[in-house]
Motif scaffolding. Structure first.
Motif, PDB file in Angstrom:
ATOM      1  N   VAL A   1       7.624 -62.504 -41.312  1.00 26.63           N
ATOM      2  CA  VAL A   1       7.260 -62.760 -42.547  1.00 26.63           C
ATOM      3  C   VAL A   1       6.282 -61.529 -42.962  1.00 26.63           C
ATOM      4  CG1 VAL A   1       5.083 -64.038 -41.807  1.00 26.63           C
ATOM      5  CG2 VAL A   1       5.766 -64.220 -44.098  1.00 26.63           C
ATOM      6  N   THR A   2       6.430 -61.273 -44.247  1.00 30.87           N
ATOM      7  CA  THR A   2       5.647 -59.916 -44.562  1.00 30.87           C
ATOM      8  C   THR A   2       4.504 -60.260 -45.668  1.00 30.87           C
ATOM      9  OG1 THR A   2       7.168 -59.188 -46.384  1.00 30.87           O
ATOM     10  CG2 THR A   2       7.845 -58.600 -44.281  1.00 30.87           C
ATOM     11  N   GLU A   3       3.690 -59.407 -45.863  1.00 30.84           N
ATOM     12  CA  GLU A   3       2.778 -59.646 -47.077  1.00 30.84           C
ATOM     13  C   GLU A   3       3.643 -59.798 -48.146  1.00 30.84           C
ATOM     14  OE1 GLU A   3       2.968 -55.055 -46.985  1.00 30.84           O
ATOM     15  OE2 GLU A   3       3.380 -56.529 -45.669  1.00 30.84           O
ATOM     16  N   TRP A   4       4.644 -59.123 -48.540  1.00 30.42           N
ATOM     17  CA  TRP A   4       5.480 -59.595 -49.805  1.00 30.42           C
ATOM     18  C   TRP A   4       6.085 -60.827 -49.757  1.00 30.42           C
ATOM     19  CZ3 TRP A   4       4.604 -56.081 -53.507  1.00 30.42           C
ATOM     20  CH2 TRP A   4       4.322 -54.717 -52.926  1.00 30.42           C
ATOM     21  N   ASP A   5       6.448 -61.590 -48.885  1.00 26.98           N
ATOM     22  CA  ASP A   5       6.974 -62.771 -48.944  1.00 26.98           C
ATOM     23  C   ASP A   5       5.881 -63.730 -49.689  1.00 26.98           C
ATOM     24  OD1 ASP A   5       9.346 -63.375 -46.585  1.00 26.98           O
ATOM     25  OD2 ASP A   5       8.123 -61.610 -46.490  1.00 26.98           O
ATOM     26  N   VAL A   6       4.826 -63.515 -49.164  1.00 24.73           N
ATOM     27  CA  VAL A   6       3.662 -64.224 -49.753  1.00 24.73           C
ATOM     28  C   VAL A   6       3.073 -63.932 -51.025  1.00 24.73           C
ATOM     29  CG1 VAL A   6       1.104 -64.880 -49.498  1.00 24.73           C
ATOM     30  CG2 VAL A   6       2.266 -64.444 -47.335  1.00 24.73           C
ATOM     31  N   ARG A   7       2.980 -62.735 -51.623  1.00 26.09           N
ATOM     32  CA  ARG A   7       2.986 -62.169 -52.807  1.00 26.09           C
ATOM     33  C   ARG A   7       3.923 -62.711 -53.796  1.00 26.09           C
ATOM     34  NH1 ARG A   7       1.374 -55.978 -53.153  1.00 26.09           N
ATOM     35  NH2 ARG A   7       1.179 -56.642 -55.193  1.00 26.09           N
ATOM     36  N   SER A   8       5.147 -62.661 -53.372  1.00 20.30           N
ATOM     37  CA  SER A   8       6.581 -62.958 -54.079  1.00 20.30           C
ATOM     38  C   SER A   8       6.130 -64.369 -54.440  1.00 20.30           C
ATOM     39  CB  SER A   8       7.825 -62.761 -53.642  1.00 20.30           C
ATOM     40  OG  SER A   8       8.654 -63.071 -54.315  1.00 20.30           O
ATOM     41  N   GLU A   9       5.905 -65.309 -53.542  1.00 21.49           N
ATOM     42  CA  GLU A   9       5.761 -66.793 -53.671  1.00 21.49           C
ATOM     43  C   GLU A   9       4.545 -67.148 -54.586  1.00 21.49           C
ATOM     44  OE1 GLU A   9       7.071 -69.624 -50.601  1.00 21.49           O
ATOM     45  OE2 GLU A   9       5.162 -70.694 -51.129  1.00 21.49           O
ATOM     46  N   GLU A  10       3.515 -66.523 -54.337  1.00 23.91           N
ATOM     47  CA  GLU A  10       2.367 -66.708 -55.071  1.00 23.91           C
ATOM     48  C   GLU A  10       2.714 -66.401 -56.788  1.00 23.91           C
ATOM     49  OE1 GLU A  10      -0.293 -64.468 -53.444  1.00 23.91           O
ATOM     50  OE2 GLU A  10      -1.151 -65.991 -51.971  1.00 23.91           O
ATOM     51  N   LEU A  11       3.470 -65.181 -56.993  1.00 25.47           N
ATOM     52  CA  LEU A  11       3.834 -64.862 -58.127  1.00 25.47           C
ATOM     53  C   LEU A  11       4.688 -65.963 -58.922  1.00 25.47           C
ATOM     54  CD1 LEU A  11       3.681 -62.926 -60.880  1.00 25.47           C
ATOM     55  CD2 LEU A  11       5.274 -61.544 -59.730  1.00 25.47           C
ATOM     56  N   ILE A  12       5.888 -66.089 -57.969  1.00 25.22           N
ATOM     57  CA  ILE A  12       6.856 -67.280 -58.600  1.00 25.22           C
ATOM     58  C   ILE A  12       6.132 -68.679 -58.938  1.00 25.22           C
ATOM     59  CG2 ILE A  12       8.601 -68.881 -57.907  1.00 25.22           C
ATOM     60  CD1 ILE A  12       9.451 -66.468 -56.098  1.00 25.22           C
ATOM     61  N   ARG A  13       5.239 -68.906 -58.122  1.00 20.07           N
ATOM     62  CA  ARG A  13       4.578 -70.328 -58.526  1.00 20.07           C
ATOM     63  C   ARG A  13       3.734 -70.071 -59.754  1.00 20.07           C
ATOM     64  NH1 ARG A  13       1.706 -73.930 -53.698  1.00 20.07           N
ATOM     65  NH2 ARG A  13       1.595 -75.979 -54.892  1.00 20.07           N
ATOM     66  N   LYS A  14       2.852 -69.271 -59.934  1.00 18.31           N
ATOM     67  CA  LYS A  14       2.315 -68.974 -61.204  1.00 18.31           C
ATOM     68  C   LYS A  14       3.078 -68.902 -62.260  1.00 18.31           C
ATOM     69  CE  LYS A  14      -1.010 -65.675 -63.043  1.00 18.31           C
ATOM     70  NZ  LYS A  14      -0.498 -65.175 -64.119  1.00 18.31           N
ATOM     71  N   THR A  15       3.988 -68.248 -62.213  1.00 15.15           N
ATOM     72  CA  THR A  15       4.998 -68.021 -63.278  1.00 15.15           C
ATOM     73  C   THR A  15       5.803 -69.371 -63.776  1.00 15.15           C
ATOM     74  OG1 THR A  15       5.315 -65.847 -62.745  1.00 15.15           O
ATOM     75  CG2 THR A  15       6.964 -66.831 -64.503  1.00 15.15           C
ATOM     76  N   LEU A  16       6.082 -69.858 -62.894  1.00 19.71           N
ATOM     77  CA  LEU A  16       6.708 -71.528 -63.159  1.00 19.71           C
ATOM     78  C   LEU A  16       5.775 -72.414 -63.789  1.00 19.71           C
ATOM     79  CD1 LEU A  16       9.005 -71.790 -59.678  1.00 19.71           C
ATOM     80  CD2 LEU A  16       9.772 -71.331 -62.034  1.00 19.71           C
ATOM     81  N   GLU A  17       4.469 -72.309 -63.321  1.00 25.91           N
ATOM     82  CA  GLU A  17       3.469 -73.260 -63.706  1.00 25.91           C
ATOM     83  C   GLU A  17       3.232 -72.810 -65.256  1.00 25.91           C
ATOM     84  OE1 GLU A  17       1.123 -76.382 -64.094  1.00 25.91           O
ATOM     85  OE2 GLU A  17       2.490 -75.974 -62.596  1.00 25.91           O
ATOM     86  N   GLU A  18       3.386 -71.489 -65.373  1.00 33.41           N
ATOM     87  CA  GLU A  18       2.898 -71.156 -67.015  1.00 33.41           C
ATOM     88  C   GLU A  18       4.082 -71.425 -67.754  1.00 33.41           C
ATOM     89  OE1 GLU A  18       2.591 -67.132 -66.427  1.00 33.41           O
ATOM     90  OE2 GLU A  18       0.668 -66.760 -66.010  1.00 33.41           O
ATOM     91  N   HIS A  19       5.291 -71.516 -67.353  1.00 35.07           N
ATOM     92  CA  HIS A  19       6.615 -71.906 -68.324  1.00 35.07           C
ATOM     93  C   HIS A  19       6.930 -73.134 -68.168  1.00 35.07           C
ATOM     94  CE1 HIS A  19       7.059 -67.351 -68.117  1.00 35.07           C
ATOM     95  NE2 HIS A  19       7.714 -67.481 -69.369  1.00 35.07           N
ATOM     96  N   ALA A  20       6.750 -73.981 -67.036  1.00 38.03           N
ATOM     97  CA  ALA A  20       7.267 -75.341 -67.027  1.00 38.03           C
ATOM     98  C   ALA A  20       5.947 -76.304 -66.232  1.00 38.03           C
ATOM     99  CB  ALA A  20       8.408 -75.505 -66.276  1.00 38.03           C
ATOM    100  N   PRO A  21       4.869 -76.470 -66.882  1.00 39.30           N
ATOM    101  CA  PRO A  21       3.750 -76.884 -66.044  1.00 39.30           C
ATOM    102  C   PRO A  21       4.029 -78.200 -65.771  1.00 39.30           C
ATOM    103  CG  PRO A  21       3.323 -76.873 -68.325  1.00 39.30           C
ATOM    104  CD  PRO A  21       4.478 -76.104 -68.375  1.00 39.30           C
ATOM    105  N   GLY A  22       3.366 -78.731 -64.694  1.00 35.45           N
ATOM    106  CA  GLY A  22       3.431 -80.081 -64.165  1.00 35.45           C
ATOM    107  C   GLY A  22       4.372 -80.521 -63.057  1.00 35.45           C
ATOM    108  N   ILE A  23       5.570 -79.449 -62.806  1.00 36.53           N
ATOM    109  CA  ILE A  23       6.387 -79.703 -61.671  1.00 36.53           C
ATOM    110  C   ILE A  23       6.030 -79.525 -60.280  1.00 36.53           C
ATOM    111  CG2 ILE A  23       8.772 -78.930 -60.968  1.00 36.53           C
ATOM    112  CD1 ILE A  23       9.257 -78.356 -64.002  1.00 36.53           C
ATOM    113  N   GLY A  24       6.322 -80.292 -59.400  1.00 32.64           N
ATOM    114  CA  GLY A  24       6.211 -80.023 -58.158  1.00 32.64           C
ATOM    115  C   GLY A  24       6.491 -78.821 -57.484  1.00 32.64           C
ATOM    116  N   PHE A  25       6.019 -78.453 -56.337  1.00 32.92           N
ATOM    117  CA  PHE A  25       6.522 -77.207 -55.776  1.00 32.92           C
ATOM    118  C   PHE A  25       6.655 -77.280 -54.248  1.00 32.92           C
ATOM    119  CE2 PHE A  25       5.855 -72.767 -54.027  1.00 32.92           C
ATOM    120  CZ  PHE A  25       6.515 -72.206 -54.864  1.00 32.92           C
ATOM    121  N   MET A  26       7.702 -76.680 -53.674  1.00 32.54           N
ATOM    122  CA  MET A  26       7.868 -76.719 -52.345  1.00 32.54           C
ATOM    123  C   MET A  26       8.416 -75.134 -51.937  1.00 32.54           C
ATOM    124  SD  MET A  26      10.699 -78.507 -50.097  1.00 32.54           S
ATOM    125  CE  MET A  26      10.271 -79.929 -49.772  1.00 32.54           C
ATOM    126  N   GLY A  27       7.550 -74.512 -51.217  1.00 29.64           N
ATOM    127  CA  GLY A  27       8.010 -72.888 -51.036  1.00 29.64           C
ATOM    128  C   GLY A  27       7.869 -72.765 -49.422  1.00 29.64           C
TER     129      GLY A  27
END
Length: 264
Positions: free
Chosen positions: A40-66
């Motif tokens: 695992v690299t620092e970029w795996d973590v940063r990518s997942e954080e950005l994906i989660r943030k973007t999904l929540e902004e565009h489609a709030p209230g949906i659960g998340f499994m990463g």
């Protein structure tokens, strides 16, 4: 607009955001997840954080499994429940070594299964997406379609091996050797999500693997199915993205591939 349409737009936005983050990234902090082959690299973590943030902004209230932040135990979805299933870098070993064959995988799961799937390989400019019942498409909007090859000796297959393959007796070695003799060719790519998409677009005829997680295969399995392929477990039974195993083919070689895995 339906939830699926909204979710597809959200998944596209999150995929594009992560792609921009990762396109020129070079890992520096590489660590393992308890096994020296599982990186695992620092970029795996940063990518997942950005994906989660973007999904929540565009489609709030949906659960998340990463993969990198899966802090809740798995549970079957109840009526009206939805969740994102995300692999921020599928093929981290390739990514860590500078091999550009890795991908971002985002799927939306609902009570009736996977509804949306996107797999994108930023360094290769490969984009694959599908919605349940809506077909599968590449990045230009052209429909994806599985190949028509119907004989295993002419088929090209893909697979993968578990990180603990040196000590785990269920390591896929027997199946790999057997199918090297039976199939036209076998490849190990290093990204399960891309293996599935290669079947969907007709570059390969089949893919099998064990010891998988839902974030490895949820999006890709939908893309194969919507491209006209067949997806089951390794015994030919109903596919479950949380079941840890998969066989995906163009349909024409499915039964014979399942049978040969059984023989191996």
């Amino acid at each position: 607009m339906s939830l699926t349409c909204d979710a597809l737009a959200a998944a596209r936005a999150a995929t594009r955001a992560a792609s921009e983050l990762l396109r020129d990234a070079r890992p520096e902090a590489i660590r393992t997840k308890g096994n020296p082959k599982d990186l695992v690299t620092e970029w795996d973590v940063r990518s997942e954080e950005l994906i989660r943030k973007t999904l929540e902004e565009h489609a709030p209230g949906i659960g998340f499994m990463g993969e990198e932040s899966n802090d809740a135990p798995f549970h079957p979805l109840g009526p009206g429940e939805w969740r994102w299933i995300v692999d921020p870098i599928d093929g981290t070993v390739n990514f860590a070594h500078g091999l550009p064959i890795w991908s971002i995988s985002i799927a939306l799961e609902g009570p009736n299964g996977i509804e949306v799937g996107i797999v994108h390989a930023p360094r290769m400019n490969w984009w694959f997406e599908a919605t349940n019942g809506g077909g599968a498409y590449d990045g230009t909007g052209a429909p994806l379609r599985v190949s028509a090859i119907d004989a295993l000796p002419q088929a090209m297959l893909a697979t993968g091996f578990p990180y603990d393959r040196a000590t785990n007796p269920v390591n896929n070695f027997r199946q790999w050797e057997h199918l090297q003799r039976q199939a036209g060719a076998c490849r190990r790519i290093g990204s399960a999500a891309l293996d599935l998409c290669f079947v969907a677009c007709g570059w390969m005829e089949g893919y099998w693997e064990w010891h998988l997680k839902a974030w490895d295969i949820a999006a890709g399995a939908l893309i194969v199915r919507e491209a006209g392929g067949t997806v089951t477990d390794t015994r030919g039974n109903l596919f479950d993205p949380h079941g840890g195993e998969v066989v995906a083919t163009n349909g024409a070689i499915h039964d014979v591939l399942v049978a040969e895995l059984g023989r191996a």
